[in-house]
Scaffold this motif. Structure first.
Motif, PDB file in Angstrom:
ATOM      1  N   ALA A  12      34.697  58.736 -18.945  1.00 42.72           N
ATOM      2  CA  ALA A  12      35.762  59.524 -19.578  1.00 42.72           C
ATOM      3  C   ALA A  12      36.210  60.667 -18.672  1.00 42.72           C
ATOM      4  N   ILE A  13      35.254  61.328 -18.039  1.00 39.22           N
ATOM      5  CA  ILE A  13      35.609  62.443 -17.152  1.00 39.22           C
ATOM      6  C   ILE A  13      36.404  61.948 -15.952  1.00 39.22           C
ATOM      7  N   ILE A  14      35.965  60.853 -15.350  1.00 40.45           N
ATOM      8  CA  ILE A  14      36.678  60.294 -14.192  1.00 40.45           C
ATOM      9  C   ILE A  14      38.074  59.840 -14.594  1.00 40.45           C
ATOM     10  N   ALA A  15      38.187  59.172 -15.750  1.00 37.23           N
ATOM     11  CA  ALA A  15      39.493  58.704 -16.207  1.00 37.23           C
ATOM     12  C   ALA A  15      40.421  59.877 -16.514  1.00 37.23           C
ATOM     13  N   GLY A  21      44.873  58.839 -19.795  1.00 39.92           N
ATOM     14  CA  GLY A  21      44.587  59.501 -21.057  1.00 39.92           C
ATOM     15  C   GLY A  21      43.992  58.597 -22.114  1.00 39.92           C
ATOM     16  N   GLY A  22      44.538  57.395 -22.268  1.00 48.26           N
ATOM     17  CA  GLY A  22      44.044  56.486 -23.304  1.00 48.26           C
ATOM     18  C   GLY A  22      42.635  56.033 -23.042  1.00 48.26           C
ATOM     19  N   ILE A  23      42.336  55.696 -21.802  1.00 46.63           N
ATOM     20  CA  ILE A  23      40.998  55.241 -21.439  1.00 46.63           C
ATOM     21  C   ILE A  23      39.999  56.390 -21.593  1.00 46.63           C
ATOM     22  N   ALA A  24      40.407  57.590 -21.205  1.00 44.86           N
ATOM     23  CA  ALA A  24      39.519  58.745 -21.313  1.00 44.86           C
ATOM     24  C   ALA A  24      39.194  59.043 -22.777  1.00 44.86           C
ATOM     25  N   GLY A  25      40.189  58.959 -23.636  1.00 41.82           N
ATOM     26  CA  GLY A  25      39.961  59.211 -25.055  1.00 41.82           C
ATOM     27  C   GLY A  25      39.036  58.185 -25.687  1.00 41.82           C
ATOM     28  N   THR A  26      39.235  56.926 -25.324  1.00 44.30           N
ATOM     29  CA  THR A  26      38.389  55.861 -25.855  1.00 44.30           C
ATOM     30  C   THR A  26      36.952  56.017 -25.373  1.00 44.30           C
ATOM     31  N   ALA A  27      36.775  56.275 -24.089  1.00 49.01           N
ATOM     32  CA  ALA A  27      35.430  56.437 -23.544  1.00 49.01           C
ATOM     33  C   ALA A  27      34.743  57.653 -24.139  1.00 49.01           C
ATOM     34  N   THR A  28      35.488  58.713 -24.381  1.00 44.56           N
ATOM     35  CA  THR A  28      34.910  59.903 -25.005  1.00 44.56           C
ATOM     36  C   THR A  28      34.453  59.593 -26.430  1.00 44.56           C
TER      37      THR A  28
END
Length: 54
Positions: A12-15, A21-28
């Motif tokens: 999430a941090i790397i994304a 944004g979408g990938i980071a939110g999902t991973a978070t």
């Protein structure tokens, strides 16, 4: 379980740094859920691990 939560948090941090944004939110979200599951299992194991053996 905790390692999976940390892995998704790092993803999430790397994304987020790269602007996905979408990938980071999902991973978070996945990291939060896995951390809560880990925390619940940890507390349950502490409670049931302290029972006196009969």
């Amino acid at each position: 379980m905790l390692s999976w939560a940390l892995t998704f948090l790092i993803i999430a941090i790397i994304a987020a740094v790269l602007g996905f944004g979408g990938i980071a939110g999902t991973a978070t979200g996945i990291a939060k859920i896995l951390f809560l599951v880990f925390l619940v299992l940890f507390v349950v194991s502490l409670i049931f691990g302290r029972r006196p053996r009969v």
